[in-house]
Design an enzyme around this catalytic site. Structure first.
Site: not given
Ligand SMILES: NC(=O)c1ccc[n+]([C@@H]2O[C@H](COP(=O)([O-])OP(=O)(O)OC[C@H]3O[C@@H](n4cnc5c(N)ncnc54)[C@H](O)[C@@H]3O)[C@@H](O)[C@H]2O)c1
Ligand SMILES: [Zn+2]
Length: 343
Positions: A108, A130, A172, A214, A224, A228, A232, A235, A239, A249
């Site tokens: 939990r 999130k 972003e 942010k 949200e 917040r 978007n 987006h 999306h 993305h």
């Molecule tokens: N929680 C939120 O508010 C929120 C907001 C935006 C996006 N997201 C989520 O984030 C995710 C996308 O995140 P992302 O773009 O970081 O993708 P990701 O975590 O898949 O990373 C992208 C790639 O880079 C590699 N990588 C990461 N750090 C590295 C480093 N320092 N050196 C070499 N390679 C590295 C990873 O292994 C992966 O292959 C999605 O799942 C999305 O839904 C969440």
């Molecule tokens: Zn985004």
């Protein structure tokens, strides 16, 4: 190391900027921590995990799913993790989303923090609480809102990040500037991915500014209802485009930001579309992907930001000032088709 704390409805997040991974032992007892990372990050940064307890997951969005959560939980049990354990996600948004989720449901809820290692992770995914996973084709379908105890920013980790991930993350960054910070927009116009990559101080400062943008938006509206939603920007259409065309993305929201600018011209007399599209291109982002608006509109009709037949669209009054404007779906369709025809 520079420290800044943000308070949310029921918890606080402390951000450590300009930090180096080795200093993490100053904030948490390493013996009481379990790190979660992915294979790529582990491969590049093995030395950081020496002598720690860690869990490695495969890299990529397709592993942000329940069966990987189950595997993590099994490993936490075998490590004997309990409420005195802190879970630390070290990676991009995939790792931080899944880590925050596991840490929120295991027993939990255990304390957790993040060391984001992508630009997108640093300025976006790690912030705001999130945390969740995908279910089939539905992204982020299951999850919680729970704030991390700390965010630890070591920009030297970004040196191994592939160029396309820098480009993705800058979408972003540009979004933040467009909706909230005209000064940052000007700074971005004077620089490039390369200049940030080469200048650690400039990069640290950029990350800090974006984290503040942010976090401040989230602080005003953690769950949200209003403010917040400004995040978007780009987006709504983005999306839908991402869904239909399976684009990265950042590319999809780049196209979405351009469309939002054109709609802003029509409805709010916005005049700076060219500045935004030039900046997007300067950072390697596309603005002219041929899009079948019929398909995209179909997806948008299912968008969660739509209440009945009104779409709450994030538009720009000017660079640095976004507003949310309700647009009837029929009118929006006409606007999008006229944008498509004008290209
Ligand atoms: N929680 C939120 O508010 C929120 C907001 C935006 C996006 N997201 C989520 O984030 C995710 C996308 O995140 P992302 O773009 O970081 O993708 P990701 O975590 O898949 O990373 C992208 C790639 O880079 C590699 N990588 C990461 N750090 C590295 C480093 N320092 N050196 C070499 N390679 C590295 C990873 O292994 C992966 O292959 C999605 O799942 C999305 O839904 C969440
Ligand atoms: Zn985004």
């Amino acid at each position: 190391m520079l420290k800044k704390t943000f308070s949310f409805s029921s918890s606080k997040t402390t951000c450590y900027f300009d930090a180096s991974f080795a200093q993490i032992g100053n904030l948490v007892e390493k013996d009481r921590c379990i790190f979660i990372t992915d294979q790529h990050v582990f491969g590049f940064h093995k030395k950081n995990f020496r002598g720690t307890r860690f869990i490695q997951i495969p890299a990529g969005e397709s592993f942000k799913v329940q069966h990987v959560v189950n595997q993590i939980i099994d490993q936490l049990i075998s490590f004997g993790a309990d409420r005195s354990t802190t879970i630390i996600g070290v990676g991009g948004g995939v790792v931080t989303d899944i880590t925050g989720y596991v840490a929120s449901v295991y027993m939990r809820g255990l304390p957790f923090g993040f060391v984001p290692t992508t630009i997108l992770g640093m300025v976006d995914a790690s912030i705001g609480g999130k945390n969740g996973i995908d279910v089939g084709n539905y992204k982020n379908m299951v999850g919680v809102i729970r704030q991390p105890g700390f965010l630890f920013y070591d920009v030297s980790l970004l040196q191994t990040l592939p160029n396309e991930e820098w480009v993705n993350g800058f979408a972003e960054v540009i979004k933040h500037a467009a909706i909230k910070d005209a000064g940052l927009f000007k700074e971005l116009e004077k620089n490039s991915i390369n200049s940030y990559r080469k200048n650690k101080q400039l990069l640290n400062e950029l990350i800090r500014k974006n984290v503040i943008i942010k976090s401040t938006v989230v602080q005003k509206d953690e769950f949200e209802d209003n403010e917040r939603r400004l995040l978007n920007f780009g987006h709504t259409l983005g999306h839908a485009v991402e869904n239909v065309y399976h684009l990265p993305h950042g590319h999809a929201i780049s196209v979405g930001m351009k469309a939002a600018c054109l709609i802003s011209e029509e409805t709010l007399n916005f005049k700076e579309t060219a500045r935004l599209t030039n900046l997007l291109q300067q950072y390697g982002l596309p603005i002219n992907i041929p899009v079948d608006f019929g398909k995209v509109i179909e997806i948008m009709r299912m968008d969660k930001k739509k209440t009945r037949d009104i779409m709450n669209y994030v538009l720009l009054e000017k660079l640095g000032k976004a507003v949310i404007k309700p647009i009837p779906m029929n009118h929006l369709e006409k606007l999008l088709y006229s944008i498509a025809r004008a290209r």
